[in-house]
Scaffold this motif. Structure first.
Motif, PDB file in Angstrom:
ATOM      1  N   UNK A  97      -7.838  50.441 -41.089  1.00 39.07           N
ATOM      2  CA  UNK A  97      -9.173  49.499 -40.846  1.00 39.07           C
ATOM      3  C   UNK A  97     -10.384  50.232 -41.426  1.00 39.07           C
ATOM      4  N   UNK A  98     -11.007  49.577 -42.407  1.00 38.31           N
ATOM      5  CA  UNK A  98     -12.272  49.809 -42.813  1.00 38.31           C
ATOM      6  C   UNK A  98     -13.372  48.906 -42.828  1.00 38.31           C
ATOM      7  N   UNK A  99     -13.141  47.902 -42.058  1.00 36.35           N
ATOM      8  CA  UNK A  99     -14.057  46.632 -41.981  1.00 36.35           C
ATOM      9  C   UNK A  99     -15.484  47.218 -41.472  1.00 36.35           C
ATOM     10  N   UNK A 100     -16.417  46.178 -41.580  1.00 42.87           N
ATOM     11  CA  UNK A 100     -17.840  46.445 -41.148  1.00 42.87           C
ATOM     12  C   UNK A 100     -18.490  48.049 -41.503  1.00 42.87           C
ATOM     13  N   UNK A 101     -18.167  48.228 -42.911  1.00 42.12           N
ATOM     14  CA  UNK A 101     -18.931  49.451 -43.202  1.00 42.12           C
ATOM     15  C   UNK A 101     -19.814  48.846 -44.523  1.00 42.12           C
ATOM     16  N   UNK A 102     -20.435  49.924 -45.330  1.00 47.42           N
ATOM     17  CA  UNK A 102     -21.081  49.628 -46.430  1.00 47.42           C
ATOM     18  C   UNK A 102     -20.089  50.067 -47.889  1.00 47.42           C
ATOM     19  N   UNK A 103     -18.955  49.888 -47.599  1.00 50.01           N
ATOM     20  CA  UNK A 103     -18.204  50.454 -49.012  1.00 50.01           C
ATOM     21  C   UNK A 103     -18.462  49.427 -50.085  1.00 50.01           C
ATOM     22  N   UNK A 104     -18.598  49.831 -51.333  1.00 51.39           N
ATOM     23  CA  UNK A 104     -18.729  49.089 -52.503  1.00 51.39           C
ATOM     24  C   UNK A 104     -17.896  49.377 -53.559  1.00 51.39           C
ATOM     25  N   UNK A 105     -16.755  50.506 -53.437  1.00 52.15           N
ATOM     26  CA  UNK A 105     -15.742  50.652 -54.243  1.00 52.15           C
ATOM     27  C   UNK A 105     -14.448  51.028 -53.475  1.00 52.15           C
ATOM     28  N   UNK A 106     -13.323  50.770 -53.961  1.00 52.03           N
ATOM     29  CA  UNK A 106     -12.056  50.991 -53.336  1.00 52.03           C
ATOM     30  C   UNK A 106     -11.235  51.817 -54.532  1.00 52.03           C
ATOM     31  N   UNK A 117       0.137  48.777 -54.650  1.00 49.77           N
ATOM     32  CA  UNK A 117       0.279  48.793 -53.197  1.00 49.77           C
ATOM     33  C   UNK A 117       1.342  47.828 -53.167  1.00 49.77           C
ATOM     34  N   UNK A 118       2.729  47.901 -53.490  1.00 47.87           N
ATOM     35  CA  UNK A 118       3.602  46.797 -53.487  1.00 47.87           C
ATOM     36  C   UNK A 118       4.157  46.315 -52.246  1.00 47.87           C
ATOM     37  N   UNK A 119       3.869  47.256 -51.130  1.00 49.13           N
ATOM     38  CA  UNK A 119       4.307  46.742 -49.734  1.00 49.13           C
ATOM     39  C   UNK A 119       3.168  45.967 -48.772  1.00 49.13           C
ATOM     40  N   UNK A 120       2.134  45.811 -49.614  1.00 52.61           N
ATOM     41  CA  UNK A 120       0.973  45.146 -48.774  1.00 52.61           C
ATOM     42  C   UNK A 120       1.289  43.907 -48.395  1.00 52.61           C
ATOM     43  N   UNK A 121       1.150  43.586 -47.103  1.00 53.21           N
ATOM     44  CA  UNK A 121       1.580  42.213 -46.637  1.00 53.21           C
ATOM     45  C   UNK A 121       0.396  41.452 -46.010  1.00 53.21           C
ATOM     46  N   UNK A 122      -0.657  42.134 -45.416  1.00 53.19           N
ATOM     47  CA  UNK A 122      -2.013  41.464 -45.306  1.00 53.19           C
ATOM     48  C   UNK A 122      -3.161  41.987 -45.836  1.00 53.19           C
ATOM     49  N   UNK A 123      -3.881  41.499 -46.265  1.00 51.75           N
ATOM     50  CA  UNK A 123      -5.311  41.747 -46.931  1.00 51.75           C
ATOM     51  C   UNK A 123      -6.462  41.089 -46.614  1.00 51.75           C
ATOM     52  N   UNK A 124      -7.375  41.832 -46.141  1.00 45.81           N
ATOM     53  CA  UNK A 124      -8.628  41.105 -45.685  1.00 45.81           C
ATOM     54  C   UNK A 124      -9.823  41.569 -46.514  1.00 45.81           C
ATOM     55  N   UNK A 156       4.552  41.072 -54.281  1.00 47.22           N
ATOM     56  CA  UNK A 156       5.577  40.085 -53.744  1.00 47.22           C
ATOM     57  C   UNK A 156       5.621  40.001 -52.316  1.00 47.22           C
ATOM     58  N   UNK A 157       5.104  40.798 -51.480  1.00 46.13           N
ATOM     59  CA  UNK A 157       5.067  40.769 -50.171  1.00 46.13           C
ATOM     60  C   UNK A 157       3.837  40.477 -49.339  1.00 46.13           C
ATOM     61  N   UNK A 158       2.852  39.990 -50.311  1.00 45.25           N
ATOM     62  CA  UNK A 158       1.546  39.734 -49.718  1.00 45.25           C
ATOM     63  C   UNK A 158       1.730  38.058 -49.024  1.00 45.25           C
ATOM     64  N   UNK A 159       1.629  38.069 -47.947  1.00 43.25           N
ATOM     65  CA  UNK A 159       1.884  36.633 -47.176  1.00 43.25           C
ATOM     66  C   UNK A 159       0.466  36.206 -46.697  1.00 43.25           C
ATOM     67  N   UNK A 160      -0.691  37.117 -46.345  1.00 39.14           N
ATOM     68  CA  UNK A 160      -1.681  36.635 -45.568  1.00 39.14           C
ATOM     69  C   UNK A 160      -2.940  37.326 -46.713  1.00 39.14           C
ATOM     70  N   UNK A 161      -3.699  36.375 -47.026  1.00 36.77           N
ATOM     71  CA  UNK A 161      -5.110  36.914 -47.742  1.00 36.77           C
ATOM     72  C   UNK A 161      -6.417  36.077 -47.487  1.00 36.77           C
ATOM     73  N   UNK A 162      -7.518  36.795 -47.285  1.00 33.09           N
ATOM     74  CA  UNK A 162      -8.683  36.242 -46.804  1.00 33.09           C
ATOM     75  C   UNK A 162      -9.644  36.648 -47.960  1.00 33.09           C
ATOM     76  N   UNK A 163     -10.190  35.738 -48.753  1.00 34.38           N
ATOM     77  CA  UNK A 163     -11.232  35.706 -49.531  1.00 34.38           C
ATOM     78  C   UNK A 163     -12.584  35.121 -49.406  1.00 34.38           C
TER      79      UNK A 163
END
Length: 287
Positions: free
Chosen positions: A85-94, A123-130, A150-157
């Motif tokens: 969990x890294x939400x609600x910060x001021x991150x500008x790069x990953x 990140x081939x095991x990633x399933x949820x990405x917000x 191939x495992x990503x099933x939930x995405x918010x953009x």
């Protein structure tokens, strides 16, 4: 002469005071970044103490949300990290997940991320990405980074500039085929079909032209239509099936024959009773 020197000194002091570039210290951003890294490390250490975890390889989850972090140091030592969990910060790069291959859930919403190019594709095991409520501006770069997951099933953009582009939802659905939930809405079969018709029309024409046992072509297809015929009759063993294609030179189709013959019963009767007529088989020829 004394008056001129005093005037020159006053002008020099005024120029230094009014020039913000000379008054700022170049060491400030370095100190702030170092202080930010120290804050992140202290927060992680405090969480591990509360949970009683002593070894970094035993860490499966990290909660670093709502801390106003600007930069995150490398998390290479947490090899078994699954949820972050890294939400609600001021991150500008990953760029801090280079060796965290086991991550399945990543929450990066409500930050200042401009691009994820070259940061998440491993990140081939990633399933949820917000990633909603960020500053993503290039849809092609974003989709290219995620299309092989191939495992990503939930995405918010949503909440990004790319979400305002024309046919944005269909473009994402077409390129990321594993998605089941996009922007809190389920991906439907009608959306998948519409995305294929919009971004891969030639492939749709080829698939639509092939039917069970025959081939049909749409009106917009340049290939000519072929007439479809079928024959059904009984023939004797050893007799060559009759082909209607040989009688009509206009047809260049190759017939397909399917035969049905019970060798266990008919063959035994034919061997032991020579007076009976030879057994027959059923052949269906489709052109």
């Amino acid at each position: 002469m004394d008056v001129d020197r005093s005037v020159a000194t006053t002008i020099h002091r005024t120029s230094v005071a009014t020039n913000p570039r000379k008054s700022e210290s170049p060491i400030k951003p370095i100190i702030s970044r170092k202080a930010n890294t120290t804050r992140v490390t202290e927060e992680i250490t405090e969480q591990l103490k509360r949970q009683g975890i002593r070894c970094s390889t035993d860490v499966c989850e990290l909660y670093l949300a709502n801390n106003n972090f600007v930069d995150i140091p490398n998390l290479n030592e947490y090899k078994a990290l699954h949820v972050l969990w890294l939400n609600s910060n001021k991150i500008y790069r990953v760029d801090f997940l280079k060796t965290n291959y086991q991550i399945t859930e990543l929450y990066l919403q409500q930050n200042m991320i401009v691009s994820i190019g070259g940061a998440l594709k491993h990140l081939s095991c990633l399933q949820i990405l917000m990633l909603h409520a960020n500053q993503l501006t290039c849809s092609h770069t974003t989709v290219k980074e995620l299309k092989n997951m191939l495992s990503l099933h939930t995405l918010n953009l949503f909440g990004n500039p790319i979400a305002q582009e024309e046919c944005y939802r269909l473009f994402v659905i077409h390129n990321i085929g594993s998605l089941k939930l996009l922007d809190r809405q389920a991906v439907t079969y009608n959306e998948i079909s519409a995305a294929r018709r919009l971004f891969a029309p030639q492939l749709v024409r080829i698939k639509d032209s092939i039917k069970f046992g025959r081939r049909e072509f749409n009106k917009d297809c340049s290939l000519p239509k072929r007439q479809i015929g079928s024959t059904l009759r009984y023939i004797r063993v050893g007799e060559i099936p009759h082909s209607r294609a040989s009688l009509s030179p206009r047809r260049n189709t190759t017939p397909m024959s399917y035969s049905l013959f019970d060798w266990e019963t008919s063959g035994r009767e034919f061997l032991y009773s020579q007076t009976r007529s030879p057994p027959r088989k059923l052949t269906v020829s489709i052109k």
